[in-house]
Scaffold this active site. Sequence first.
Site, PDB file in Angstrom:
ATOM      1  N   ARG A 250      40.958  34.968  51.222  1.00  9.63           N
ATOM      2  CA  ARG A 250      40.061  34.170  52.061  1.00  9.63           C
ATOM      3  C   ARG A 250      39.957  32.764  51.481  1.00  9.63           C
ATOM      4  O   ARG A 250      40.154  32.549  50.282  1.00  9.63           O
ATOM      5  CB  ARG A 250      38.670  34.795  52.180  1.00  9.63           C
ATOM      6  CG  ARG A 250      37.847  34.808  50.899  1.00  9.63           C
ATOM      7  CD  ARG A 250      36.406  35.237  51.199  1.00  9.63           C
ATOM      8  NE  ARG A 250      35.585  35.353  49.997  1.00  9.63           N
ATOM      9  CZ  ARG A 250      34.959  34.337  49.422  1.00  9.63           C
ATOM     10  NH1 ARG A 250      35.076  33.113  49.893  1.00  9.63           N
ATOM     11  NH2 ARG A 250      34.213  34.541  48.348  1.00  9.63           N
TER      12      ARG A 250
ATOM     13  N   GLU B 250      38.217  40.245  45.918  1.00  7.41           N
ATOM     14  CA  GLU B 250      37.388  40.485  44.731  1.00  7.41           C
ATOM     15  C   GLU B 250      36.339  41.558  45.052  1.00  7.41           C
ATOM     16  O   GLU B 250      35.225  41.249  45.477  1.00  7.41           O
ATOM     17  CB  GLU B 250      36.702  39.187  44.294  1.00  7.41           C
ATOM     18  CG  GLU B 250      35.929  39.320  42.987  1.00  7.41           C
ATOM     19  CD  GLU B 250      35.206  38.040  42.618  1.00  7.41           C
ATOM     20  OE1 GLU B 250      34.934  37.849  41.421  1.00  7.41           O
ATOM     21  OE2 GLU B 250      34.896  37.235  43.512  1.00  7.41           O
TER      22      GLU B 250
ATOM     23  N   ASN C  46      37.931  26.442  43.660  1.00  9.03           N
ATOM     24  CA  ASN C  46      36.511  26.101  43.725  1.00  9.03           C
ATOM     25  C   ASN C  46      36.300  24.595  43.790  1.00  9.03           C
ATOM     26  O   ASN C  46      36.992  23.910  44.527  1.00  9.03           O
ATOM     27  CB  ASN C  46      35.750  26.774  42.577  1.00  9.03           C
ATOM     28  CG  ASN C  46      34.681  27.712  43.094  1.00  9.03           C
ATOM     29  OD1 ASN C  46      33.910  27.350  43.987  1.00  9.03           O
ATOM     30  ND2 ASN C  46      34.624  28.919  42.574  1.00  9.03           N
TER      31      ASN C  46
ATOM     32  N   ASP D 146      31.875  26.902  38.953  1.00  9.23           N
ATOM     33  CA  ASP D 146      31.885  27.179  40.394  1.00  9.23           C
ATOM     34  C   ASP D 146      31.998  25.855  41.147  1.00  9.23           C
ATOM     35  O   ASP D 146      32.881  25.058  40.857  1.00  9.23           O
ATOM     36  CB  ASP D 146      30.637  27.983  40.763  1.00  9.23           C
ATOM     37  CG  ASP D 146      30.821  28.845  42.002  1.00  9.23           C
ATOM     38  OD1 ASP D 146      31.399  28.358  42.987  1.00  9.23           O
ATOM     39  OD2 ASP D 146      30.370  30.012  42.009  1.00  9.23           O
TER      40      ASP D 146
END
Length: 314
Positions: A111, A131, A164, A216
Amino acid sequence: MYKNATIKVAPGATKCYLGEGPHWNPVKEEMLYVDIFGKAVLRYIPKTQECYKVVVDAGPVSLVAPITGHPNKYLITIERDVQVMEWDGVSSTPTSLKKLATVDDHCKTNRINDGKCDSRGRLWAGTMGYEPAPGKLDAKKGTLYSFDLDGTVKKHFDQIDIANGLAWTADDKTLYYIDSFSYRVDAFDYDGESATLSNRRTAFDFKANGVEGIPDGMTIDADGNLWIAVFDGAKVIHVDPTAGKKLGQLDFPTKNMTSVAFGGPELGILYATSAEHFLSKEELEAQSGAGALFEVRGLGVKGLGAGMEYKGVV
């Protein structure tokens, strides 16, 4: 270092299971963000402390950006698709969805995870593998793409674990990028005219600097420094990417911080998303702020690059 800073849950903002992708839209003075596995896009209006949520049943939604010239249209990603969502900004269901592109046909369990628009209005977004549990990632399955204004999809590089954070410098000559499980921020020389990257190098190394947690989402301030959300770290760190040094950190009352963006009329408020995702029942009971949208005031810095909209085909 941030003695005048205050951290609190944004008044009236809706909590998420996996909050992500904060994006300030200066035209409407709204903070857009997503709940990935809640399959939702949210718009928070700080001035009135109202928050509206639209649920997109088609699948997980990982990013949102406004579209130039179309006040009721938003660019979003659903699983492996880039789509245009028409939404009145209030209703709980979208008016329409239109698919623009699909990526990673070779790996249908992938994704799209994170992405942003550059100064020219093209979307940059990367993918990740499946995940099912923390650390149980289908590794090295992701790819970084750009989506040009005419709809052309360009692949830049693959072998990514979790694509990310993205941030561009004020002079548009450097792109900072995070692959979460590399535990680094990388820098590229950036050519915005041709959408090409070169000269990849490490800008900040989490492990070398003793930073615990997983990098992140991130944003950049007007001084050229990065603010990086740390998943499983209960913090947002402030980094000088040219020196490769940590300048400081903001501590939050929940451990899974996911992304950050500057907002407000003067871009002086740092907004941070968080997640309940991967927290145990005991952790959820102890961390009432999990999944909240936080606002940080009084940092004494302003954001850079807010309001970058998608300017391509719709």
